[in-house]
Design a protein around this motif. Structure first.
Motif, mmCIF file in Angstrom:
data_model
loop_
_atom_site.group_PDB
_atom_site.id
_atom_site.type_symbol
_atom_site.label_atom_id
_atom_site.label_comp_id
_atom_site.label_asym_id
_atom_site.label_seq_id
_atom_site.Cartn_x
_atom_site.Cartn_y
_atom_site.Cartn_z
ATOM 1 N N MET A 292 61.751 33.943 -16.831
ATOM 2 C CA MET A 292 61.875 34.419 -18.215
ATOM 3 C C MET A 292 63.269 34.093 -18.716
ATOM 4 N N TYR B 246 59.569 45.557 -30.866
ATOM 5 C CA TYR B 246 60.361 46.332 -29.889
ATOM 6 C C TYR B 246 61.851 46.031 -30.043
ATOM 7 N N LEU C 74 56.829 58.400 -30.390
ATOM 8 C CA LEU C 74 56.864 58.276 -28.940
ATOM 9 C C LEU C 74 57.182 59.604 -28.253
ATOM 10 N N TRP D 209 62.586 35.622 -24.332
ATOM 11 C CA TRP D 209 61.233 36.038 -23.938
ATOM 12 C C TRP D 209 60.502 36.809 -25.028
ATOM 13 N N HIS E 5 56.170 36.842 -29.420
ATOM 14 C CA HIS E 5 55.126 37.860 -29.367
ATOM 15 C C HIS E 5 55.435 38.978 -30.367
ATOM 16 N N ARG F 15 63.134 47.656 -33.131
ATOM 17 C CA ARG F 15 63.246 49.106 -32.868
ATOM 18 C C ARG F 15 64.540 49.400 -32.107
ATOM 19 N N PHE G 182 54.511 42.034 -30.676
ATOM 20 C CA PHE G 182 54.789 43.363 -30.106
ATOM 21 C C PHE G 182 56.222 43.428 -29.589
ATOM 22 N N TYR G 183 56.664 42.376 -28.890
ATOM 23 C CA TYR G 183 58.015 42.342 -28.339
ATOM 24 C C TYR G 183 59.062 42.217 -29.450
ATOM 25 N N PRO H 42 54.074 29.297 -4.161
ATOM 26 C CA PRO H 42 53.897 30.100 -5.380
ATOM 27 C C PRO H 42 54.870 29.652 -6.470
ATOM 28 N N TYR H 43 54.337 29.493 -7.679
ATOM 29 C CA TYR H 43 55.168 29.057 -8.808
ATOM 30 C C TYR H 43 55.621 30.267 -9.613
ATOM 31 N N VAL H 44 56.940 30.443 -9.718
ATOM 32 C CA VAL H 44 57.481 31.565 -10.479
ATOM 33 C C VAL H 44 57.877 31.086 -11.870
ATOM 34 N N ARG H 45 57.265 31.713 -12.886
ATOM 35 C CA ARG H 45 57.600 31.366 -14.273
ATOM 36 C C ARG H 45 58.796 32.198 -14.707
#
Lengths: 119, 256
Positions: free
Chosen positions: A12, A26, A83, A16, A20, A29, A22-23, A7-10
């Protein structure tokens, strides 16, 4: 037969959030907290030396930082109020009522503070 | 098929027996306004490259098998259409999960966390001959939204906290816990709270990024469920402190 799994773990990295929208929003904020610290420090300095703080506050650079801090506080309030009802399991109409109520409370307290300060 | 427009897709490929890391491979796929990404992946597998691996089952957004990243956004391949990506798109395996092969990821963590939180009715002593448990519309409305989860894992692919800390129980599992904690027929809250309260992987690892609710294909709003979990967790802590004080007082009473 030996397993062929690998299994290949990407991983972060610390950036990160950069690619994006949205991030990024965040992080902005959460970043408003830094301006809250700044204003708290100013208030504490003002309590320690009420006369000295006035000359500091009239510095154009401090005024500029405080304007940004004000914008940050408004953004923080907007996102936080939006929120807040999510923690309460309400209907959509009740959500709007809670958000409206929080804004009304903020306006009322701000008005009272301004009246006390300038009266 | 031959006279249809073609769209260029880049698809993540990873063969654990050959590759050290995933790579992107380009394919030209014929499409019309009704072509979903799942149709496109099936076309690639059937016609261009039979070695491509991906998961799918129902092709109608209810089985939750075909989660992928499309241009970096977690999506169900069957519910996302090529017509919305006129410039072409990149299809990658769901983020934050280990890649087994091509678009297939290892969901072990996610499935174990769901199991940990016991998402089924606990402690209800009612017997079948007593008839069904009745519920008012209000009691149903309290948890119904959270029961719409199809366990697709898109919220995990959207959650940077899960990406940074794979020990975090994560959005869907905690949402299911809250769904049963809110159910008037369930009495299993005391069994679930210790997991929800856990310092490292519990609900407090959530920082309310909120992207889970944005990508959820069933509008479950996991971010909201997790905030409610936090309220429950805080109340549970307060109750534990009060009980502890009471026990201490009782203990002192016995000694004197």
């Amino acid at each position: 037969m030996a397993s062929k799994r690998k299994p290949y773990v990407r991983e972060m990295d610390a950036n990160w959030w950069k690619d994006h929208p949205f991030y990024r929003f965040y992080m902005i904020r959460e970043g408003t907290a830094l301006f809250a610290i700044w204003v708290s420090l100013l208030l504490m300095c003002g309590m320690a030396d009420a006369g000295g703080i006035l000359s500091v506050l009239s510095n154009p650079l401090i005024i500029l930082i405080n304007l940004v801090a004000f914008a940050a506080a408004l953004l923080h309030a907007k996102t936080w109020f939006d929120l807040a009802p999510k923690a309460m399991n309400l209907t959509e109409a009740q959500n709007r009522l809670v958000i409206g109520g929080l804004w009304a409370l903020t306006l009322a307290v701000s008005l009272i503070v301004l009246l006390v300060a300038f009266a | 098929m031959a006279d249809m427009n073609k769209m260029s897709l880049r698809v993540m490929r990873y063969n654990p027996e050959r590759d050290d890391a995933p790579r992107m491979q380009g394919y030209d796929v014929p499409w019309d306004p009704s072509t979903s990404f799942l149709d496109a992946l099936s076309y690639i597998k059937d016609t261009l490259d039979p070695s491509l691996s991906f998961r799918s089952s129902c092709r109608m957004a209810i089985c939750g098998s075909c989660g992928v990243m499309i241009n970096g956004v977690p999506k169900l391949a069957c519910k996302t259409f090529l017509r919305d990506y006129p410039e072409g798109a990149a299809v990658e395996a769901m983020a934050n999960f280990p890649v087994e092969r091509d678009l297939v990821v290892d969901l072990t963590h996610f499935l174990e966390y769901i199991q940990t939180l016991k998402p089924y009715i606990l402690g209800n002593q009612r017997r079948p001959e007593e008839g069904p448990n009745s519920q008012t519309p209000e009691q149903l409305a309290a948890f119904r939204k959270f029961s719409m989860c199809i366990n697709c894992g898109l919220c995990y692919a959207a959650c940077p906290q899960f990406g940074l800390n794979s020990g975090f129980l994560g959005p869907a599992a905690l949402t299911l816990a809250q769904r049963y904690n809110l159910d008037s027929r369930d009495f299993g809250k005391a069994e679930r709270m210790p997991h929800i309260n856990k310092e490292k992987g519990g609900v407090w690892a959530c920082t309310f990024v909120g992207y889970c609710s944005e990508v959820c294909p069933k509008h479950v709003d996991p971010a909201s469920a997790l905030q409610q979990c936090k309220v429950e967790s805080a109340l549970d802590f307060a109750a534990a402190v009060l009980n502890c004080t009471k026990k201490k007082e009782a203990g002192h009473g016995k000694q004197t």
